[in-house]
Design a protein around this motif. Structure first.
Motif, PDB file in Angstrom:
ATOM      1  N   TYR A 288       9.552  -6.271  -8.667  1.00 28.73           N
ATOM      2  CA  TYR A 288       8.572  -6.292  -7.690  1.00 28.73           C
ATOM      3  C   TYR A 288       8.486  -5.220  -6.840  1.00 28.73           C
ATOM      4  O   TYR A 288       7.563  -4.669  -5.979  1.00 28.73           O
ATOM      5  CB  TYR A 288       8.586  -7.756  -6.981  1.00 28.73           C
TER       6      TYR A 288
ATOM      7  N   SER B 149      -0.576  -4.875   5.388  1.00 29.72           N
ATOM      8  CA  SER B 149      -1.921  -4.744   5.475  1.00 29.72           C
ATOM      9  C   SER B 149      -2.867  -5.887   5.579  1.00 29.72           C
ATOM     10  O   SER B 149      -1.953  -7.188   4.953  1.00 29.72           O
ATOM     11  CB  SER B 149      -2.623  -3.850   4.404  1.00 29.72           C
TER      12      SER B 149
ATOM     13  N   LYS C  18       2.714   0.496  -1.919  1.00 29.56           N
ATOM     14  CA  LYS C  18       1.800  -0.234  -1.225  1.00 29.56           C
ATOM     15  C   LYS C  18       2.114  -1.060   0.147  1.00 29.56           C
ATOM     16  O   LYS C  18       3.267  -1.048   0.185  1.00 29.56           O
ATOM     17  CB  LYS C  18       1.172  -1.360  -2.015  1.00 29.56           C
ATOM     18  N   SER C  19       1.277  -0.987   1.186  1.00 28.73           N
ATOM     19  CA  SER C  19       1.734  -1.773   2.230  1.00 28.73           C
ATOM     20  C   SER C  19       1.629  -3.273   2.215  1.00 28.73           C
ATOM     21  O   SER C  19       0.797  -3.774   1.947  1.00 28.73           O
ATOM     22  CB  SER C  19       0.689  -1.346   3.341  1.00 28.73           C
ATOM     23  N   LEU C  20       3.016  -3.790   2.544  1.00 26.97           N
ATOM     24  CA  LEU C  20       2.964  -5.345   2.655  1.00 26.97           C
ATOM     25  C   LEU C  20       2.574  -5.943   4.149  1.00 26.97           C
ATOM     26  O   LEU C  20       2.552  -7.070   4.330  1.00 26.97           O
ATOM     27  CB  LEU C  20       4.212  -5.652   2.360  1.00 26.97           C
TER      28      LEU C  20
ATOM     29  N   VAL D 123       5.396  -2.274  -5.966  1.00 26.12           N
ATOM     30  CA  VAL D 123       4.534  -2.195  -4.872  1.00 26.12           C
ATOM     31  C   VAL D 123       4.935  -1.148  -4.004  1.00 26.12           C
ATOM     32  O   VAL D 123       4.731  -1.473  -2.742  1.00 26.12           O
ATOM     33  CB  VAL D 123       4.644  -3.631  -3.957  1.00 26.12           C
TER      34      VAL D 123
ATOM     35  N   GLN E 192      -1.677  -8.209  -1.777  1.00 25.52           N
ATOM     36  CA  GLN E 192      -1.015  -7.296  -2.883  1.00 25.52           C
ATOM     37  C   GLN E 192      -0.722  -8.155  -4.066  1.00 25.52           C
ATOM     38  O   GLN E 192       0.284  -9.131  -4.111  1.00 25.52           O
ATOM     39  CB  GLN E 192       0.277  -6.670  -2.418  1.00 25.52           C
ATOM     40  N   LYS E 193      -1.446  -7.978  -5.126  1.00 17.43           N
ATOM     41  CA  LYS E 193      -1.213  -8.856  -6.036  1.00 17.43           C
ATOM     42  C   LYS E 193      -0.056  -8.547  -7.108  1.00 17.43           C
ATOM     43  O   LYS E 193       0.026  -7.281  -7.236  1.00 17.43           O
ATOM     44  CB  LYS E 193      -2.468  -9.172  -7.204  1.00 17.43           C
TER      45      LYS E 193
END
Length: 310
Positions: free
Chosen positions: A99, A110, A106-108, A103, A114-115
């Motif tokens: 995981y 925001s 990607k920003s966790l 991700v 996040q799928k």
């Protein structure tokens, strides 16, 4: 296990990352056939399957034979020749690494959710220790304090893929069925001759009988070397488990057994029911049961173990 090695015997590389199981299912078409067999599905587009196995995870103790994504589901497939009660915890570390990679950019923090793909954990077991056709292990089995609704859970499903087991599953995946035949031949022949000769005879016989024939012809030297190594590893782990078991008997009941008894107690199971479920004697379960009952609701597994050894 120690043996003399001659010039004609392949030498297994102890640093290899592959297993024979992983080699067999490293191609998407083969892996899709295994997926279809497990899920009773009929997917035909192998390109829809994305292999995401972490190649560098083995050094971190998080080895997994195969990881792939299909239809926004993430599957972790592992082959085992020995029973390992810690596989849920190992899979937890591995799925976290998967995981994190998925991700990474990607920003966790925001506001957008996040799928991530749904995880599924499967073990294909072909060891010599008898187990049922299908069984499950849960991460919560390792918790000191049992609970019916753990805040964190991970469930691993294990399929016994030895010859004579899970015949329906085997019939749906020819490669898996033939692999089980090859492993069975190695085991039979090792009862009759040294493992090196047994493996070579099993390979030759399978090729003659058209069992994994193309694969074995193409990878014969590597398969022989890995089979020798894997057999030795399985034998060494058997010895280790035996030593651990004998040590456990000398020092009393293991914490895992006490934890399981407490878990069953909380569900209202009787001493006789628990003994039957855990395949232990009623007398042993009765001792644990009484000590645990006296401590309820604040169970102290270590303290119970200590009292049992007095």
């Amino acid at each position: 296990m120690t043996r003399e090695t001659n010039e004609n015997t392949p030498v297994a590389n102890r640093k290899f990352k592959d297993t024979i199981f992983r080699m067999l299912f490293s191609e998407k078409e083969a892996l899709l056939s295994l997926y279809n067999a497990v899920n009773s599905s009929n997917y035909t587009d192998a390109d829809a399957l994305e292999i995401v196995t972490l190649e560098n995870a083995i050094y971190m103790g998080m080895k997994n034979d195969l990881a792939f994504i299909l239809d926004m589901n993430l599957y972790l497939y592992e082959h085992q020749s020995t029973i390992n009660p810690n596989i849920p915890l190992r899979d937890l570390f591995y799925i976290a690494a998967e995981y994190q990679r998925l991700v990474d950019k990607k920003s966790l923090y925001s506001s957008a959710l996040q799928k991530i793909p749904n995880p599924h954990f499967i073990v294909f077991y072909n060891g010599s220790m008898p187990i049922e056709d299908c069984c499950t292990r849960r991460l919560s089995d390792a918790f000191y304090h049992a609970t019916d609704n753990p805040s964190l859970e991970l469930v691993v499903t294990t399929f016994n893929v030895n010859v004579g087991h899970n015949t329906e599953l085997m019939s749906r995946c020819q490669i898996l069925r033939e692999y089980s035949i090859y492993v069975a031949k190695v085991r039979v022949f090792t009862e009759q001759m040294p493992v090196d000769a047994a493996v070579q005879k099993a390979v030759a016989e399978c090729i003659h009988e058209n069992i994994l024939a193309d694969f074995l012809r193409k990878n014969q030297a590597e398969v022989i070397a890995m089979s020798i190594f894997e057999y030795d590893k399985e034998e060494e782990e058997k010895k280790l488990r035996k030593a651990e078991f004998e040590a456990g008997v000398e020092h009393g009941i293991e914490q895992s057994l006490v934890s399981l008894v407490i878990k069953k107690m909380k569900k209202g199971k009787s001493v006789e029911e628990i003994a039957d479920m855990l395949e232990e004697t009623p007398e042993k379960i009765q001792n644990i049961y009484e000590l645990a009952r006296d401590m309820a609701p604040d169970y102290d597994v270590e303290k119970i173990c200590g009292q049992l050894t007095r």
